[in-house]
Design a protein around this motif. Structure first.
Motif, PDB file in Angstrom:
ATOM      1  N   MET A 211       0.958  -1.263  -0.349  1.00  0.00           N
ATOM      2  CA  MET A 211      -0.252  -0.294  -0.199  1.00  0.00           C
ATOM      3  C   MET A 211       1.322   1.286   0.370  1.00  0.00           C
ATOM      4  O   MET A 211       1.709   1.604   1.178  1.00  0.00           O
ATOM      5  N   ASN A 212       0.954   1.917  -1.013  1.00  0.00           N
ATOM      6  CA  ASN A 212       1.890   2.889  -1.259  1.00  0.00           C
ATOM      7  C   ASN A 212       1.151   4.201  -0.761  1.00  0.00           C
ATOM      8  O   ASN A 212      -0.164   4.419  -1.288  1.00  0.00           O
ATOM      9  N   PRO A 213       1.694   5.352  -0.276  1.00  0.00           N
ATOM     10  CA  PRO A 213       0.866   6.650  -0.075  1.00  0.00           C
ATOM     11  C   PRO A 213       0.152   6.790  -1.776  1.00  0.00           C
ATOM     12  O   PRO A 213      -0.816   7.816  -0.752  1.00  0.00           O
ATOM     13  N   GLU A 214       0.503   6.732  -2.222  1.00  0.00           N
ATOM     14  CA  GLU A 214       0.199   7.828  -3.531  1.00  0.00           C
ATOM     15  C   GLU A 214      -1.808   6.610  -3.348  1.00  0.00           C
ATOM     16  O   GLU A 214      -1.652   7.526  -4.023  1.00  0.00           O
ATOM     17  N   ILE A 215      -1.401   5.532  -3.146  1.00  0.00           N
ATOM     18  CA  ILE A 215      -2.224   4.701  -2.679  1.00  0.00           C
ATOM     19  C   ILE A 215      -3.762   5.851  -2.318  1.00  0.00           C
ATOM     20  O   ILE A 215      -5.334   5.626  -2.269  1.00  0.00           O
ATOM     21  N   ILE A 216      -2.966   5.069  -1.124  1.00  0.00           N
ATOM     22  CA  ILE A 216      -3.817   6.436  -0.044  1.00  0.00           C
ATOM     23  C   ILE A 216      -4.376   8.009  -0.146  1.00  0.00           C
ATOM     24  O   ILE A 216      -5.825   8.684  -0.463  1.00  0.00           O
ATOM     25  N   ASP A 217      -3.000   8.461  -0.766  1.00  0.00           N
ATOM     26  CA  ASP A 217      -3.644   9.738  -0.985  1.00  0.00           C
ATOM     27  C   ASP A 217      -4.556  10.022  -2.385  1.00  0.00           C
ATOM     28  O   ASP A 217      -5.917  10.678  -2.392  1.00  0.00           O
ATOM     29  N   ARG A 218      -4.830   8.755  -2.869  1.00  0.00           N
ATOM     30  CA  ARG A 218      -5.933   9.082  -4.470  1.00  0.00           C
ATOM     31  C   ARG A 218      -6.912   8.392  -3.156  1.00  0.00           C
ATOM     32  O   ARG A 218      -8.584   9.287  -3.754  1.00  0.00           O
ATOM     33  N   CYS A 219      -7.429   7.164  -2.357  1.00  0.00           N
ATOM     34  CA  CYS A 219      -8.598   7.423  -2.089  1.00  0.00           C
ATOM     35  C   CYS A 219      -8.709   9.117  -1.227  1.00  0.00           C
ATOM     36  O   CYS A 219     -10.126   8.925  -1.030  1.00  0.00           O
ATOM     37  N   LEU A 220      -8.105   9.012  -0.583  1.00  0.00           N
ATOM     38  CA  LEU A 220      -8.757  10.269   0.248  1.00  0.00           C
ATOM     39  C   LEU A 220      -9.319  11.369  -0.502  1.00  0.00           C
ATOM     40  O   LEU A 220      -9.888  12.628   0.007  1.00  0.00           O
TER      41      LEU A 220
ATOM     42  N   LEU B  22      -9.404   0.513  -3.598  1.00  0.00           N
ATOM     43  CA  LEU B  22      -8.307   0.751  -3.445  1.00  0.00           C
ATOM     44  C   LEU B  22      -7.146   0.070  -2.485  1.00  0.00           C
ATOM     45  O   LEU B  22      -6.182  -0.313  -2.415  1.00  0.00           O
ATOM     46  N   PHE B  23      -8.557   0.169  -1.199  1.00  0.00           N
ATOM     47  CA  PHE B  23      -7.756  -1.235  -0.318  1.00  0.00           C
ATOM     48  C   PHE B  23      -7.226  -2.754  -0.932  1.00  0.00           C
ATOM     49  O   PHE B  23      -7.105  -3.528   0.393  1.00  0.00           O
ATOM     50  N   TYR B  24      -7.611  -3.453  -1.932  1.00  0.00           N
ATOM     51  CA  TYR B  24      -8.564  -4.150  -1.987  1.00  0.00           C
ATOM     52  C   TYR B  24      -7.078  -4.552  -2.771  1.00  0.00           C
ATOM     53  O   TYR B  24      -7.330  -4.035  -3.626  1.00  0.00           O
ATOM     54  N   SER B  25      -6.311  -5.722  -3.346  1.00  0.00           N
ATOM     55  CA  SER B  25      -5.300  -5.960  -3.643  1.00  0.00           C
ATOM     56  C   SER B  25      -5.729  -6.541  -5.101  1.00  0.00           C
ATOM     57  O   SER B  25      -4.269  -5.962  -6.170  1.00  0.00           O
ATOM     58  N   HIS B  26      -6.664  -6.683  -5.909  1.00  0.00           N
ATOM     59  CA  HIS B  26      -6.718  -7.323  -6.761  1.00  0.00           C
ATOM     60  C   HIS B  26      -6.920  -6.241  -8.194  1.00  0.00           C
ATOM     61  O   HIS B  26      -7.685  -6.093  -8.896  1.00  0.00           O
ATOM     62  N   PHE B  27      -7.267  -4.423  -7.247  1.00  0.00           N
ATOM     63  CA  PHE B  27      -7.319  -3.227  -8.293  1.00  0.00           C
ATOM     64  C   PHE B  27      -5.678  -2.844  -9.061  1.00  0.00           C
ATOM     65  O   PHE B  27      -4.960  -3.039  -7.713  1.00  0.00           O
TER      66      PHE B  27
END
Length: 544
Positions: free
Chosen positions: A243-252, A537-542
């Protein structure tokens, strides 16, 4: 794993020269093996260039059993003691299959203004060369934070100077003993760990990065340094999921007020783990937390602005203390997550949490999309309903369930929608605001003329004064429903990009109203159930 560090290294450079102060793990045995190839049998012998050309080539790998090897202390101190012009900048160096990351910090000597008397120190992390950019950035940020903390303590009480004196004197002491005892293999770093609190802090940092990914240390028992390696902490539910910080930023960035918050640990345990100087707003948010509340409701109950709640939510998500959900309600539809992994530990934990129930049997009920209302028995006791909610929460915390939302796509048929007739300037009334809005996109040329539509066997949407007239066999459609459908189409909600819950929130519409629209205009409205992109985004199949 490329996330874990290979080593943490502390070097300094001042008027007395460059010096390796500490490294962990020091891997003394491996260092001795590497020195055997370069150690000169006779210290008084001359070095001939021809001998150097025939010497053992420089190794192409500096990693052995997860440790940094093949680079002596002298080489590392020379590499990391950069010029003052490069201080306060990102330091990154690749040697063979190792990448070094740090933040050189320039510290003026206490009481002196001469630049030549200043001291440079650098906390460097050794990583595998294939570590991605996101991981490297996180380690650079950690090196910078540690440098800021040490600079603060040096200005306050000379902490770094005292620690350096301890390390240097230990190095000199061990070196003197080694000269007296030629067979001595004593390592100075073991003694430094016993004598230096800074060395023990660096060891604690390394071990925390390699295990939990969360760092909470008190430098000199005074200043706290907290750090989270998101690529590590978000692997709690599935090993190997990065889980990269960029993915978390996209979620937020996709976060909306109708979303909810799901704590991954119990609220009381989270409150106990917070430092003493935590923000009061965060404490109030946790105290008022409920998975049944939206972020907007949570903001009102906590007496916080929505912007504050968004910021605190991002903080909790980044530290893997919470995840984003849609608030629990009876209409929520869940299905088994495509990346769900049922381990023996999960089975035992579920049985311990819910005695008498089997996780395999419970999760099999969600093999097909199932709503909470379908699981509720009208004759069941309140305790049973409460237990079902707790089970859903437990499954969501462990990423075993994925919520599905209903998306709507307007799809004109052969006898469906024709071009909307423009309103003339003489028209008046409530429809005047719809003048020349648009022609409906997606209308096929083969749809025929309005007259052909009128005689068709299927129901139709026919444009009249900007409002759709739905022609149906056997029953009539209220004008309010046609007005609502026209509004949703004009605002772009029926293009497959908005789910029911989002439309309900943005347009303040009840679910029953939308379900009526879906039922009455089902010939031209297609629905599909899929994930909310912000949560998926928090699921690894994406592929993020």
């Amino acid at each position: 794993m490329e996330i874990n560090p290979l080593s943490v290294i502390l070097v300094k450079s001042d008027s007395k020269g460059d010096r390796m102060l500490f490294r962990y793990p020091h891997a003394a045995n491996l260092e001795r093996d590497s020195k055997q190839f370069t150690k000169r049998k006779n210290p008084y012998a001359l070095t001939i260039s021809e001998d150097l050309l025939q010497s053992t080539p420089f190794p192409t790998s500096n990693i052995s059993n997860g440790n940094l090897t093949g680079l002596s202390d002298e080489v590392l101190s020379t590499l990391f003691a950069v010029k003052p012009e490069l201080c306060e900048l990102k330091f990154e160096l690749k040697v063979n299959n190792v990448r070094f990351v740090g933040h050189p910090t320039l510290l003026p000597s206490r009481g002196l203004k001469d630049v030549n008397s200043s001291m440079l120190f650098n906390i460097v992390f050794a990583l595998q060369a294939q570590a991605n950019h996101s991981v490297v950035k996180c380690y650079y940020d950690l090196s910078k934070r540690l440098g800021i903390a040490l600079r603060h303590e040096e200005k306050r009480c000379g902490f770094l100077t005292d620690e350096i004196k301890v390390m240097v004197s230990t190095h000199d002491e061990v070196a003197a003993r080694s000269e007296e005892e030629s067979e001595s293999d004593e390592s100075p770093y073991e003694l430094i760990l016993q004598r230096s609190s800074l060395a023990r802090d660096l060891k604690s940092v390394f071990n925390s990065l390699s295990t939990s990914g969360v760092i909470n240390i008190m430098v000199n028992k005074w200043i706290q340094v907290s750090f989270c390696l998101p690529q590590k902490v978000h692997q709690s539910h599935k090993k190997g999921f990065i889980m990269n910080p960029e993915i978390i930023d996209r979620c937020l960035e996709s976060l909306r007020p109708y979303h909810g918050l799901l704590l991954l640990i119990e609220p009381l345990d989270l409150l106990d783990s917070l430092p003493a100087d935590s923000a009061p707003a965060l404490v109030r948010l946790i105290q008022m937390y409920s998975p049944l509340k939206s972020l907007q409701t949570l903001a009102a109950d906590s007496d916080l602005s929505l912007a504050q709640v968004f910021q605190l939510t991002g903080h909790l998500v980044y530290w893997a203390k919470a995840t984003i959900i849609y608030p629990l309600c009876e209409s929520n539809v869940y299905v088994v997550a495509p990346d769900a992994v049922l381990t023996a530990q999960l089975l035992d934990a579920f049985s311990e949490q819910f005695p008498g129930l089997c996780l395999l049997q419970v999760i099999s009920d969600f093999s097909l999309p199932t709503s909470i209302s379908q699981k509720l028995n009208p004759l069941s006791q309140p305790q049973q309903q409460t237990q079902l909610v707790k089970i859903i929460i437990w499954l969501l915390r462990n990423h075993l369930l994925l919520q599905l939302h209903t998306y709507i796509q307007y799809m004109p048929t052969l006898h469906g929608c024709q071009k909307v007739t423009s309103i003339t300037e003489d028209d008046s009334g409530p429809n005047e605001s719809m003048k020349n809005q648009h022609s409906w996109e997606g209308t096929d040329a083969s749809a025929g003329t309005p007259g052909e539509s009128d005689t068709g066997a299927s129901p139709a949407l026919r444009g009249t004064s900007g409002i759709f007239e739905y022609q149906s066999d056997g029953f009539s459609i209220p004008s309010e429903d046609m007005i609502l459908l026209d509004k949703l189409c004009r605002l772009g909600y029926l293009k497959g990009g908005h789910h029911l819950e989002e439309i309900m929130y943005l347009e303040n519409i009840r679910r029953s109203q939308l379900l009526q629209i879906l039922d009455k205009f089902r010939d031209v409205l297609i629905t599909c159930e899929t994930e909310d992109p912000a949560i998926a985004l928090f699921y690894s199949h994406f592929d993020c």
